[in-house]
Scaffold this motif. Structure first.
Motif, PDB file in Angstrom:
ATOM      1  N   SER A  16       0.800  -1.230   0.000  1.00  0.00           N
ATOM      2  CA  SER A  16       0.000   0.000   0.000  1.00  0.00           C
ATOM      3  C   SER A  16       0.831   1.276   0.000  1.00  0.00           C
ATOM      4  CB  SER A  16      -0.928   0.027   1.222  1.00  0.00           C
ATOM      5  OG  SER A  16      -1.833  -1.051   1.189  1.00  0.00           O
ATOM      6  N   ALA A  65      -5.428   1.496   5.876  1.00  0.00           N
ATOM      7  CA  ALA A  65      -5.342   0.805   4.583  1.00  0.00           C
ATOM      8  C   ALA A  65      -6.386  -0.292   4.529  1.00  0.00           C
ATOM      9  CB  ALA A  65      -3.950   0.221   4.367  1.00  0.00           C
ATOM     10  N   VAL A  66      -6.816  -0.557   3.295  1.00  0.00           N
ATOM     11  CA  VAL A  66      -7.741  -1.654   3.004  1.00  0.00           C
ATOM     12  C   VAL A  66      -6.992  -2.633   2.103  1.00  0.00           C
ATOM     13  CG1 VAL A  66      -9.855  -2.225   1.712  1.00  0.00           C
ATOM     14  CG2 VAL A  66      -9.838  -0.271   3.282  1.00  0.00           C
ATOM     15  N   GLY A  72     -12.649  -0.282  -2.977  1.00  0.00           N
ATOM     16  CA  GLY A  72     -13.733   0.167  -3.844  1.00  0.00           C
ATOM     17  C   GLY A  72     -15.075  -0.460  -3.535  1.00  0.00           C
ATOM     18  N   GLY A  74     -16.568   0.122  -0.367  1.00  0.00           N
ATOM     19  CA  GLY A  74     -17.153   0.830   0.776  1.00  0.00           C
ATOM     20  C   GLY A  74     -16.505   0.541   2.121  1.00  0.00           C
ATOM     21  N   ARG A  77     -14.872   3.593   3.814  1.00  0.00           N
ATOM     22  CA  ARG A  77     -15.872   4.447   4.471  1.00  0.00           C
ATOM     23  C   ARG A  77     -16.336   3.857   5.795  1.00  0.00           C
ATOM     24  NH1 ARG A  77     -20.082   8.197   1.714  1.00  0.00           N
ATOM     25  NH2 ARG A  77     -19.408   8.180  -0.447  1.00  0.00           N
ATOM     26  N   VAL A  99      -2.462  13.565   4.172  1.00  0.00           N
ATOM     27  CA  VAL A  99      -2.612  12.698   3.003  1.00  0.00           C
ATOM     28  C   VAL A  99      -1.783  13.270   1.867  1.00  0.00           C
ATOM     29  CG1 VAL A  99      -4.769  13.896   2.339  1.00  0.00           C
ATOM     30  CG2 VAL A  99      -4.290  11.620   1.424  1.00  0.00           C
ATOM     31  N   TYR A 110     -11.697  10.789   2.220  1.00  0.00           N
ATOM     32  CA  TYR A 110     -11.804  11.717   3.346  1.00  0.00           C
ATOM     33  C   TYR A 110     -12.817  12.824   3.052  1.00  0.00           C
ATOM     34  CZ  TYR A 110      -7.451   9.363   4.613  1.00  0.00           C
ATOM     35  OH  TYR A 110      -6.507   8.410   4.909  1.00  0.00           O
TER      36      TYR A 110
HETATM   37  C1  LIG Z   1      -7.700   4.881   0.582  1.00  0.00           C
HETATM   38  C2  LIG Z   1      -8.342   3.522   0.888  1.00  0.00           C
HETATM   39  C3  LIG Z   1      -8.224   3.250   2.389  1.00  0.00           C
HETATM   40  C4  LIG Z   1      -9.831   3.596   0.479  1.00  0.00           C
HETATM   41  O1  LIG Z   1     -10.450   2.376   0.838  1.00  0.00           O
HETATM   42  P1  LIG Z   1     -11.648   1.762  -0.031  1.00  0.00           P
HETATM   43  O2  LIG Z   1     -12.207   0.617   0.730  1.00  0.00           O
HETATM   44  O3  LIG Z   1     -11.202   1.506  -1.401  1.00  0.00           O
HETATM   45  O4  LIG Z   1     -12.675   3.003  -0.032  1.00  0.00           O
HETATM   46  P2  LIG Z   1     -14.238   2.940  -0.321  1.00  0.00           P
HETATM   47  O5  LIG Z   1     -14.576   1.779  -1.209  1.00  0.00           O
HETATM   48  O6  LIG Z   1     -14.958   3.060   0.984  1.00  0.00           O
HETATM   49  O7  LIG Z   1     -14.445   4.264  -1.145  1.00  0.00           O
HETATM   50  C5  LIG Z   1     -14.627   5.494  -0.486  1.00  0.00           C
HETATM   51  C6  LIG Z   1     -14.429   6.639  -1.463  1.00  0.00           C
HETATM   52  O8  LIG Z   1     -13.077   6.634  -1.885  1.00  0.00           O
HETATM   53  C7  LIG Z   1     -13.026   7.052  -3.241  1.00  0.00           C
HETATM   54  N1  LIG Z   1     -12.474   5.985  -4.074  1.00  0.00           N
HETATM   55  C8  LIG Z   1     -12.514   4.644  -3.887  1.00  0.00           C
HETATM   56  N2  LIG Z   1     -11.872   4.028  -4.902  1.00  0.00           N
HETATM   57  C9  LIG Z   1     -11.441   5.010  -5.731  1.00  0.00           C
HETATM   58  C10 LIG Z   1     -10.711   5.010  -6.944  1.00  0.00           C
HETATM   59  N3  LIG Z   1     -10.295   3.880  -7.535  1.00  0.00           N
HETATM   60  N4  LIG Z   1     -10.408   6.198  -7.506  1.00  0.00           N
HETATM   61  C11 LIG Z   1     -10.817   7.368  -6.938  1.00  0.00           C
HETATM   62  N5  LIG Z   1     -11.516   7.427  -5.773  1.00  0.00           N
HETATM   63  C12 LIG Z   1     -11.823   6.253  -5.195  1.00  0.00           C
HETATM   64  C13 LIG Z   1     -14.426   7.323  -3.691  1.00  0.00           C
HETATM   65  O9  LIG Z   1     -14.714   8.688  -3.495  1.00  0.00           O
HETATM   66  C14 LIG Z   1     -15.239   6.496  -2.737  1.00  0.00           C
HETATM   67  O10 LIG Z   1     -16.515   6.996  -2.516  1.00  0.00           O
HETATM   68  P3  LIG Z   1     -17.736   6.475  -3.466  1.00  0.00           P
HETATM   69  O11 LIG Z   1     -17.724   4.987  -3.431  1.00  0.00           O
HETATM   70  O12 LIG Z   1     -18.937   7.091  -2.829  1.00  0.00           O
HETATM   71  O13 LIG Z   1     -17.428   7.018  -4.824  1.00  0.00           O
HETATM   72  C15 LIG Z   1      -7.688   2.385   0.045  1.00  0.00           C
HETATM   73  O14 LIG Z   1      -7.695   2.766  -1.316  1.00  0.00           O
HETATM   74  C16 LIG Z   1      -6.257   2.054   0.453  1.00  0.00           C
HETATM   75  O15 LIG Z   1      -6.035   1.228   1.339  1.00  0.00           O
HETATM   76  N6  LIG Z   1      -5.268   2.709  -0.202  1.00  0.00           N
HETATM   77  C17 LIG Z   1      -3.849   2.447   0.083  1.00  0.00           C
HETATM   78  C18 LIG Z   1      -3.437   3.006   1.417  1.00  0.00           C
HETATM   79  C19 LIG Z   1      -3.686   4.506   1.498  1.00  0.00           C
HETATM   80  O16 LIG Z   1      -3.476   5.259   0.552  1.00  0.00           O
HETATM   81  N7  LIG Z   1      -4.142   4.942   2.687  1.00  0.00           N
HETATM   82  C20 LIG Z   1      -4.427   6.347   2.954  1.00  0.00           C
HETATM   83  C21 LIG Z   1      -3.221   7.016   3.480  1.00  0.00           C
HETATM   84  S1  LIG Z   1      -3.549   8.752   3.806  1.00  0.00           S
END
Ligand SMILES: CC(C)(COP(=O)(O)OP(=O)(O)OC[C@H]1O[C@@H](n2cnc3c(N)ncnc32)[C@H](O)[C@@H]1OP(=O)(O)O)[C@@H](O)C(=O)NCCC(=O)NCCS
Length: 156
Positions: A16, A65-66, A72, A74, A77, A99, A110
């Motif tokens: 990640s 992190a997820v 993608g 939820g 969230r 971030v 966020y």
């Molecule tokens: C950032 C992270 C935690 C989001 O987790 P996730 O489970 O994918 O998020 P969600 O599915 O709940 O999506 C929440 C919102 O994120 C945004 N999002 C999710 N996937 C996205 C993508 N591929 N591109 C752009 N925005 C995206 C969307 O706005 C989404 O809201 P929506 O579904 O209403 O459109 C995940 O991508 C991750 O682990 N990333 C790597 C680690 C990281 O960057 N952590 C943050 C450090 S600050």
């Protein structure tokens, strides 16, 4: 988070982040009274985690992190919603985080969760040559009071 969760967390962490936390960094946070390190599981599989520090009445989100296979859907969230619940239970009034400017996914997450950009730190992430945006969310006093009255107390 338990010691037995560490390998699964490190596996997500290393895929990640360019500047991933080490095993020792997680161990230090698990032993740190100021820190909360929480894992999220679905059908027994570790699908995400977060770490935050309690600093007076603020939560500083240090890591979230997820699992790549579960993004993608939820979960991010849901994890953020859980963080807010924990913060209210612990009487915290604000969540603050940094971030990377180019981390669009996380910034979207966020923003959708009600965070606003309050500042930035230049070259905060040298490994990826990026600035950090500082984002914050004030937890509403009404909800804090409700939870304080009806909540189940400490998260740990
Ligand atoms: C950032 C992270 C935690 C989001 O987790 P996730 O489970 O994918 O998020 P969600 O599915 O709940 O999506 C929440 C919102 O994120 C945004 N999002 C999710 N996937 C996205 C993508 N591929 N591109 C752009 N925005 C995206 C969307 O706005 C989404 O809201 P929506 O579904 O209403 O459109 C995940 O991508 C991750 O682990 N990333 C790597 C680690 C990281 O960057 N952590 C943050 C450090 S600050």
């Amino acid at each position: 988070m338990q010691l037995g969760d560490l390998d699964a967390v490190l596996s997500i962490e290393s895929t990640s982040f360019a500047q991933a936390w080490s095993r020792n960094m997680f161990l230090e946070e698990m032993a740190n009274d100021t820190a909360r390190v929480i894992v999220f599981k679905a059908n027994g599989k570790l699908v995400g985690y977060l770490c935050f520090w309690k600093v007076v009445d603020e939560a500083h989100l240090l890591n979230i992190a997820v699992h790549p296979d579960f993004r993608g859907r939820g979960l991010g969230r849901e994890i953020m919603a859980h963080l807010e619940t924990l913060c209210r239970q612990e009487g915290l009034t604000t969540i603050i985080l940094e971030v990377a400017r180019r981390n669009g996914r996380a910034r979207n997450l966020y923003r959708k969760c009600g965070f606003e950009t309050t500042g930035f730190r230049k070259n905060y992430y040298p490994a990826i040559k990026d600035d950090a945006l500082i984002m914050a969310k004030k937890l509403s006093a009404a909800n804090s009071r409700e939870t304080a009255a009806g909540g189940s107390g400490e998260a740990h």
